[in-house]
Design a protein around this motif. Structure first.
Motif, PDB file in Angstrom:
ATOM      1  N   LEU B  48       6.312   3.127  26.996  1.00 46.87           N
ATOM      2  CA  LEU B  48       6.042   1.693  27.095  1.00 46.87           C
ATOM      3  C   LEU B  48       4.623   1.429  27.580  1.00 46.87           C
ATOM      4  O   LEU B  48       3.891   0.631  26.994  1.00 46.87           O
ATOM      5  N   ALA B  49       4.241   2.138  28.675  1.00 48.26           N
ATOM      6  CA  ALA B  49       2.887   1.935  29.192  1.00 48.26           C
ATOM      7  C   ALA B  49       1.867   2.351  28.143  1.00 48.26           C
ATOM      8  O   ALA B  49       0.817   1.723  27.980  1.00 48.26           O
ATOM      9  N   GLY B  50       2.192   3.396  27.395  1.00 50.35           N
ATOM     10  CA  GLY B  50       1.291   3.850  26.336  1.00 50.35           C
ATOM     11  C   GLY B  50       1.052   2.761  25.314  1.00 50.35           C
ATOM     12  O   GLY B  50      -0.100   2.443  24.971  1.00 50.35           O
ATOM     13  N   TYR B  51       2.132   2.170  24.806  1.00 50.77           N
ATOM     14  CA  TYR B  51       1.990   1.088  23.824  1.00 50.77           C
ATOM     15  C   TYR B  51       1.160  -0.052  24.394  1.00 50.77           C
ATOM     16  O   TYR B  51       0.271  -0.593  23.748  1.00 50.77           O
ATOM     17  N   LYS B  52       1.468  -0.408  25.635  1.00 52.91           N
ATOM     18  CA  LYS B  52       0.791  -1.553  26.247  1.00 52.91           C
ATOM     19  C   LYS B  52      -0.709  -1.305  26.344  1.00 52.91           C
ATOM     20  O   LYS B  52      -1.520  -2.123  25.886  1.00 52.91           O
ATOM     21  N   TYR B  53      -1.060  -0.146  26.917  1.00 58.97           N
ATOM     22  CA  TYR B  53      -2.485   0.116  27.121  1.00 58.97           C
ATOM     23  C   TYR B  53      -3.206   0.267  25.793  1.00 58.97           C
ATOM     24  O   TYR B  53      -4.368  -0.119  25.660  1.00 58.97           O
ATOM     25  N   ALA B  55      -2.466  -1.288  22.984  1.00 58.96           N
ATOM     26  CA  ALA B  55      -2.664  -2.626  22.435  1.00 58.96           C
ATOM     27  C   ALA B  55      -3.823  -3.319  23.141  1.00 58.96           C
ATOM     28  O   ALA B  55      -4.724  -3.887  22.491  1.00 58.96           O
ATOM     29  N   VAL B  56      -3.827  -3.255  24.475  1.00 61.79           N
ATOM     30  CA  VAL B  56      -4.882  -3.939  25.225  1.00 61.79           C
ATOM     31  C   VAL B  56      -6.231  -3.307  24.938  1.00 61.79           C
ATOM     32  O   VAL B  56      -7.238  -4.010  24.749  1.00 61.79           O
ATOM     33  N   LYS B  57      -6.259  -1.994  24.863  1.00 59.75           N
ATOM     34  CA  LYS B  57      -7.515  -1.284  24.607  1.00 59.75           C
ATOM     35  C   LYS B  57      -8.107  -1.700  23.267  1.00 59.75           C
ATOM     36  O   LYS B  57      -9.301  -2.011  23.147  1.00 59.75           O
ATOM     37  N   GLN B  58      -7.247  -1.699  22.230  1.00 64.43           N
ATOM     38  CA  GLN B  58      -7.728  -2.101  20.914  1.00 64.43           C
ATOM     39  C   GLN B  58      -8.252  -3.527  20.947  1.00 64.43           C
ATOM     40  O   GLN B  58      -9.316  -3.834  20.395  1.00 64.43           O
ATOM     41  N   ASN B  59      -7.532  -4.376  21.641  1.00 62.75           N
ATOM     42  CA  ASN B  59      -7.945  -5.763  21.750  1.00 62.75           C
ATOM     43  C   ASN B  59      -9.290  -5.891  22.451  1.00 62.75           C
ATOM     44  O   ASN B  59     -10.180  -6.623  22.007  1.00 62.75           O
ATOM     45  N   ILE B  60      -9.420  -5.119  23.559  1.00 60.74           N
ATOM     46  CA  ILE B  60     -10.680  -5.177  24.313  1.00 60.74           C
ATOM     47  C   ILE B  60     -11.826  -4.678  23.444  1.00 60.74           C
ATOM     48  O   ILE B  60     -12.896  -5.293  23.366  1.00 60.74           O
ATOM     49  N   GLU B  61     -11.600  -3.592  22.756  1.00 53.18           N
ATOM     50  CA  GLU B  61     -12.658  -3.043  21.915  1.00 53.18           C
ATOM     51  C   GLU B  61     -13.067  -4.034  20.839  1.00 53.18           C
ATOM     52  O   GLU B  61     -14.248  -4.167  20.495  1.00 53.18           O
ATOM     53  N   LYS B  62     -12.047  -4.724  20.320  1.00 54.30           N
ATOM     54  CA  LYS B  62     -12.313  -5.705  19.265  1.00 54.30           C
ATOM     55  C   LYS B  62     -13.181  -6.856  19.788  1.00 54.30           C
ATOM     56  O   LYS B  62     -14.139  -7.273  19.142  1.00 54.30           O
ATOM     57  N   GLU B 335      -7.090   9.310  29.243  1.00 54.36           N
ATOM     58  CA  GLU B 335      -6.305   9.005  28.062  1.00 54.36           C
ATOM     59  C   GLU B 335      -6.765   7.716  27.392  1.00 54.36           C
ATOM     60  O   GLU B 335      -6.724   7.569  26.182  1.00 54.36           O
ATOM     61  N   TYR B 336      -7.162   6.749  28.196  1.00 49.52           N
ATOM     62  CA  TYR B 336      -7.618   5.478  27.619  1.00 49.52           C
ATOM     63  C   TYR B 336      -9.020   5.170  28.139  1.00 49.52           C
ATOM     64  O   TYR B 336      -9.203   4.260  28.943  1.00 49.52           O
ATOM     65  N   PRO B 337     -10.031   5.938  27.739  1.00 47.77           N
ATOM     66  CA  PRO B 337     -11.355   5.652  28.263  1.00 47.77           C
ATOM     67  C   PRO B 337     -11.856   4.329  27.679  1.00 47.77           C
ATOM     68  O   PRO B 337     -11.836   4.125  26.458  1.00 47.77           O
ATOM     69  N   LEU B 338     -12.254   3.436  28.548  1.00 48.48           N
ATOM     70  CA  LEU B 338     -12.753   2.137  28.096  1.00 48.48           C
ATOM     71  C   LEU B 338     -14.275   2.186  28.105  1.00 48.48           C
ATOM     72  O   LEU B 338     -14.893   2.411  29.135  1.00 48.48           O
ATOM     73  N   GLN B 339     -14.868   1.926  26.964  1.00 50.13           N
ATOM     74  CA  GLN B 339     -16.332   1.956  26.925  1.00 50.13           C
ATOM     75  C   GLN B 339     -16.881   0.658  27.507  1.00 50.13           C
ATOM     76  O   GLN B 339     -17.762   0.654  28.363  1.00 50.13           O
ATOM     77  N   ALA B 351     -12.180   1.648  35.162  1.00 50.11           N
ATOM     78  CA  ALA B 351     -11.018   1.574  34.285  1.00 50.11           C
ATOM     79  C   ALA B 351     -10.078   2.761  34.465  1.00 50.11           C
ATOM     80  O   ALA B 351      -8.867   2.640  34.269  1.00 50.11           O
ATOM     81  N   THR B 352     -10.611   3.910  34.887  1.00 55.64           N
ATOM     82  CA  THR B 352      -9.710   5.048  35.127  1.00 55.64           C
ATOM     83  C   THR B 352      -8.731   4.713  36.223  1.00 55.64           C
ATOM     84  O   THR B 352      -7.587   5.161  36.219  1.00 55.64           O
ATOM     85  N   ALA B 353      -9.227   3.946  37.196  1.00 60.12           N
ATOM     86  CA  ALA B 353      -8.356   3.614  38.311  1.00 60.12           C
ATOM     87  C   ALA B 353      -7.389   2.496  37.954  1.00 60.12           C
ATOM     88  O   ALA B 353      -6.216   2.549  38.294  1.00 60.12           O
ATOM     89  N   PHE B 354      -7.876   1.486  37.254  1.00 60.51           N
ATOM     90  CA  PHE B 354      -7.031   0.315  37.041  1.00 60.51           C
ATOM     91  C   PHE B 354      -6.332   0.272  35.693  1.00 60.51           C
ATOM     92  O   PHE B 354      -5.319  -0.386  35.529  1.00 60.51           O
ATOM     93  N   PHE B 355      -6.920   0.941  34.720  1.00 57.30           N
ATOM     94  CA  PHE B 355      -6.346   0.866  33.381  1.00 57.30           C
ATOM     95  C   PHE B 355      -5.445   2.064  33.158  1.00 57.30           C
ATOM     96  O   PHE B 355      -5.630   2.851  32.241  1.00 57.30           O
ATOM     97  N   ASN B 356      -4.434   2.173  33.979  1.00 61.66           N
ATOM     98  CA  ASN B 356      -3.632   3.387  33.999  1.00 61.66           C
ATOM     99  C   ASN B 356      -2.401   3.162  34.871  1.00 61.66           C
ATOM    100  O   ASN B 356      -2.397   2.282  35.722  1.00 61.66           O
ATOM    101  N   THR B 357      -1.373   3.953  34.666  1.00 63.69           N
ATOM    102  CA  THR B 357      -0.266   3.883  35.610  1.00 63.69           C
ATOM    103  C   THR B 357      -0.743   4.485  36.935  1.00 63.69           C
ATOM    104  O   THR B 357      -1.605   5.368  36.936  1.00 63.69           O
ATOM    105  N   PRO B 358      -0.203   4.004  38.037  1.00 64.87           N
ATOM    106  CA  PRO B 358      -0.666   4.485  39.347  1.00 64.87           C
ATOM    107  C   PRO B 358      -0.623   6.009  39.462  1.00 64.87           C
ATOM    108  O   PRO B 358      -1.503   6.618  40.056  1.00 64.87           O
ATOM    109  N   GLU B 359       0.398   6.621  38.854  1.00 63.69           N
ATOM    110  CA  GLU B 359       0.544   8.056  38.979  1.00 63.69           C
ATOM    111  C   GLU B 359      -0.648   8.793  38.378  1.00 63.69           C
ATOM    112  O   GLU B 359      -1.190   9.725  38.959  1.00 63.69           O
TER     113      GLU B 359
END
Lengths: 683, 683
Positions: B48-53, B55-62, B335-339, B351-359
């Protein structure tokens, strides 16, 4: 009891805090000293064994070409025997209790059974000296058992703030001079010992809990853990300095198996089952033989020397007749590679197993890459080493059995690992000899998990230990075979199953010797002197009626308290003349602990015999009591959970009708036909 | 008690063996199911978190180039809120007890305090669903607490062999339908939960022992350990299959910090002390605010959704305004590096800290090489995350607090690690927030040692936890601040110090409602219906004399037993007409367990009120009793060691004078001015 009233009023809230801090300091000290001793043993063994093997190796190399290898053999045998002789002499003549691993004795101590001289300073010195000699002397022994014993002795000494042997009282920690506190500290010491021996602090804690603590107390556990941690840390710290790499704390524990990789190819094997049972059976007969024929100290020393010489001879023969040559690795993992008759650049692989301390052998069995050993070598090694280990166990030397059994297990596992696939061998061969002899299953699993540093093996190890335990239980009842401990009132964890139909009435000793609140001194002296009623606790009753009907219970007083009272002549008639008497009470009891004088040493004149003693202030006013109908499991649970030593049985009028002691409970065992009543020695 | 006589005679020696084997099987099942559930949670969250991130990542990149990032923010916030809404709805409307981590409730259960609905199947389902939603919803929460709770519920369900919720009785494990057995299994379940959550089987065992088992029982511990091992193994096994590497069991636990190297350069930091106290204080006020204003379920759901949206907004803002670009590593650990606005080949480190599950954030904080984060980033992150964690804790969602506090601690430690040298920071900054909130110091150390897989850190971790505990105790008394648990009779490990001057006489409730051996049905019904005397146990006395003098004690009977007896109308007058009654007894008691009907549901006619009931056969004939003069610490020890719920106080004629319950003992606490008496809610 004194501790009930007089003592506790000394302390306010702040006092309790201080006491707790003091306990922590003591535990830290225990851990530190235990770590230091472990470090000393480790370094001494390494040095001595190093010199020995170097000398023998040079000799062998010299004579391999000349062709006088028998001289090397003699040198080896003589060196071994000399070391073992020193150790055995010390043990046999100075302190026989220091023989063996010491683990059974410590277990008994933690269980609440007192064995004389177990936690004395002299025992510690002899133990440490003895184990250094036996390991350096090449016997098939380990140093982990003595290590645990040493930790316990350190704890018993440090926590009392004085040494009775050295007649030195530091006037500190006086509060802890009583059984319960001392036992708690000894738990911590044993844990620190385990921690130092195996680099397994958690395993140490579990060992102590498994064997000792009847009542799980969080603060106590936390302190035990602290002692364990300090011990491991101290050992690592000093060893890292010794090895010239200060700060790199990478050698946890005396037994360092090294770190196992995740894709481990060497098989981690512990061995047991049928072989374990065999070990116990042979050893049982051997023990009987020894008790009958080898009971004099000088004979014992000679047997130990003989074993040392035979060990050298067998080892030499194995190396000599084996033609299992292996190429010398680049990384030179072998410290003393023996070329012997092998080609240049090769070494004799049998020598890795025999020409080494057992600990190093285990390590090479675990870590050397597959193909290092051929099956025949391993098979012969296993059998020979097994025979040696059986013979060695029970000698009058200070030595442990853990490493040898691990070594046999490792060799056996390696053998199966060659025959079968590796994964399969993990699953099927992980059977454990140690489990069979030492019987500390839970903590053993944790120790092994911690020692391998890999939790992935935890589950297989556990399954195997369980299987091994079941197999072992089927063949032999392990614990009761520990030589010399048959007559010890050792309480297991639960009452035997099917014992629920027994009640306190059937179990208790009756009639009980009771005292009145105000009792005649003469009667007290007579009762204490009477060897047939050697109870340690006596119920105090309110008023014995004229006929023999027992009185109502109003307290319990201990033999040791009575002796101190007699010694200080706290008689009613003297109360007016010696008013200062009362203030000295608590200190007097502490000073006398733990070696209370025997009753014979206290002189009571004929006049004094007619005096009266008022026990009211000194007795424990609210002893635990049970009604007669209480079932055995319930009585048992009270003993274990509260660490009782005596339990008064009363009728429904609160009259004393009997007394249950540890011995009364330990009599019942589950045999083949259900519940059996053993007849313990009346000591 | 029934279990005392009628039951035990059912079993011979063989029966006890079978029982023991059954217990093992149940523990294995518990471990297996707990592992499965953990695996399910893990995979669901990851998906679930994978799908969410994604989607958001693609949106942000767009939109980074187009310049409409507010749309991305809204998408993120909506996705978060949606997940959290689902979870919160389920918790708030279906099963409010599933809120929070569940650890306090399990602790109470193990301590002997019953909280309704804690171990029901419905709670389990909601809990699992809720925690998946909250973690996937991006809240500052962990999944370890719910994991432990799940283990406990599984244990409570499996061990009873039936589900009352599903109205399904498998007719197995009927022997275990009683409080003590059930509690033992729940201990095992909690341990299995810890084991699955942290990959720490030994830590799980210690957690259970620390919180639950009052009487250290070797066999029980061994079974708990077995359940833990099975749980870790199951989790690893299925996760390894899921990750496509079957057999390579290298991902122990939901929290996998990875393996630490010996020369670790990342600092292992757990955080606490002043900040921990701050957390507790803020949360205390927040809880009071919530109790006052946000008490309706729909408001609670809305608050949870608000927090989810705010979390997304804060995270987004942090990422947006930070200009901390770091070069992309070769190994692609992110896993989800945000440029975002960084140069090509670089990524935004915030983004490594916040764009990720806490674990995953914890893992990257521990393992990424030095220089990955700059101090300002870390400082801002720590503060922001702290605020979010405080706000999140106490929401009506199913969530744990361990991972967030570990994350704050790790960030804080990393910060200090940059400012100071690394070694120094290990020593000085290892202060722990979790210790402050969760208060399970001993097992926490072991869990952290096991999670890092390196015993070398054990000693510093321990020292730090101790320091943290002392600091924390100074600022605030942690446990009593747990919201909603103030009125629970939770017994600590020891009696409060300085309580030794209190005796049973002062502590006990008096007068006690007693029954006669043969009692009138009317009186029993009246006593049970009387809400002011809602005791659970009633002493049975032999013969109440005419005046109000209490009779001699001869047994103890439980409310639940009386209710079952009433329900089946086991009256003396009917004994002749219904001979078959007696044989049904044990089964009847078991079937009624654990949801005994209330007294109001049992109809007793006026005629029946005149009948008599013979309690002799059903009562516990040998209840534990103490004399009035027994000191509070001794009473306390009996309660803790034997797991008592009632203790009868008698005078020296064995007449009942009072009854001590858990509530009577839990009243006494150590406050700032010494001993204080709390007034617990009379529930």
């Amino acid at each position: 009891m004194i501790s009930g009233t007089a003592l506790r009023t000394d302390f306010g809230f702040l006092g309790f805090r201080c006491l707790e801090i003091t306990r922590w300091v003591i535990c830290g000290l225990i851990g530190f000293l235990t770590g230091l001793i472990a470090c000393m043993i480790d370094i001494a063994v390494e040095k001595l064994a190093g010199y020995k093997y170097l000398a023998v190796k040079q000799n062998i190399e010299k004579y391999t070409e000349l062709g006088g290898l028998s001289i090397s053999l003699i040198l080896w045998a003589v060196l071994n025997s000399a070391f073992v002789m020193l150790g055995s002499l010390a043990v046999a003549f100075l302190e026989p209790i220091a023989a063996g691993s010491g683990i059974p004795q410590i277990k008994c101590f933690l269980n609440g059974v007192k064995i004389p001289r177990v936690v004395r300073l002299k025992t510690l010195v002899i133990k440490v000296f003895g184990v250094i000699c036996s390991v350096a002397g090449g016997l098939a022994v380990g140093k982990e058992g003595p290590m645990i014993h040493s930790g316990a002795v350190v704890a018993a000494g440090v926590s009392q703030g004085r040494s009775t042997s050295l007649k030195k009282d530091f006037k500190i920690f006086e509060y802890f001079r009583r059984d319960t506190e001392k036992r708690d500290f000894v738990s911590a010491g044993a844990a620190a010992g385990v921690s130092a021996a195996f680099g397994a602090p958690v395993g140490g804690v579990l060992f102590s809990l498994e064997e000792g603590a009847s009542f799980w107390n969080q603060l106590l556990t936390w302190r035990i853990f602290f002692a364990s941690m300090v011990s491991t840390f101290t050992l690592n710290f000093f060893l890292s300095i010794y090895h010239g790499k200060p700060g790199q704390l990478s050698s946890p524990g005396l037994i360092n198996f090294g770190r196992f990789d995740s894709d481990v190819s060497s098989v981690f094997i512990v061995f047991r089952g049928v072989l374990g049972a065999l070990f116990n059976i042979i050893n049982y007969w051997l023990t009987i033989f020894r008790i009958r024929y080898i009971h004099r100290p000088c004979l014992q020393v000679m047997e130990a020397m003989l074993v040392a010489a035979v060990t050298a001879t067998v080892s030499f023969a194995m190396i000599y007749f084996s033609n299992d040559c292996q190429p010398l690795g680049q990384d030179n993992t072998e410290e003393y590679p023996l070329q012997l008759f092998c080609a240049d650049g090769e070494y004799n692989s049998m020598a890795t197993a025999f020409f080494n301390t057992p600990e190093r052998s285990v390590r090479s069995l675990f870590h050397n890459p597959p193909g290092t050993y051929n099956p025949v070598t391993l098979g012969v090694f296993t059998l020979a080493y097994f025979a040696l280990a059986v013979w060695t166990y029970g000698l009058t030397v200070s030595a442990g059995v853990f490493i040898p059994s691990l070594l046999i297990g490792a060799a056996w596992g390696r053998l199966f690992g060659i025959l079968l696939s590796f994964i399969a061998s993990i699953w099927f061969c992980c059977v454990n000899l140690t489990g069979g002899i030492v019987r500390m299953t839970l903590s053993l699993t944790v120790i092994l998990v911690e020692a391998t540093g890999n939790v992935t093996y935890g589950f297989p190890i556990m399954l195997v230990l369980m299987t091994a335990k079941i197999v072992g239980d089927y063949f032999i009842e392990g614990r009761s075979r520990i030589p010399g401990l048959q007559s010890v009132p050792f309480l297991h964890w639960d009452a035997p199953p099917t014992s629920h139909w027994l009640t306190a009435r059937e179990v208790m000793s009756s009639p009980v010797t009771c005292f009145n609140r105000v009792e005649k001194v003469g009667r007290i002296v007579d009762v204490l002197s009477n060897t047939s009623t050697n109870h340690n606790g006596f119920p105090v009753v309110s008023d014995t009626t004229e006929n023999d009907e027992p009185g109502k219970i109003c307290g319990l007083i201990l033999r040791s308290q009575l002796i101190v009272l007699l010694k200080h002549k706290v008689f009613v008639e003297r109360a007016s003349s010696r008013l200062s008497q009362r203030r000295l009470q608590l200190k007097d009891f502490r000073d006398a602990y733990p070696r209370f004088p025997p009753i014979q040493s206290i002189h009571v004149s004929q006049d004094e015999r007619e005096c009266m003693m008022d026990l009211t202030e000194f007795m424990n006013p609210t002893p635990y009591t049970v009604p007669q109908e209480t079932s055995l499991p319930r009585v048992f649970k009270l003993f274990r959970a509260l660490g009782l030593r005596h339990l008064v049985v009363v009728d429904n009028e609160n009259r004393v009708v009997g007394l249950v002691t540890r011995k009364d409970l330990a009599r019942y065992h589950v045999g083949k036909d259900g519940l059996e009543e053993l007849h313990l020695a009346q000591t």
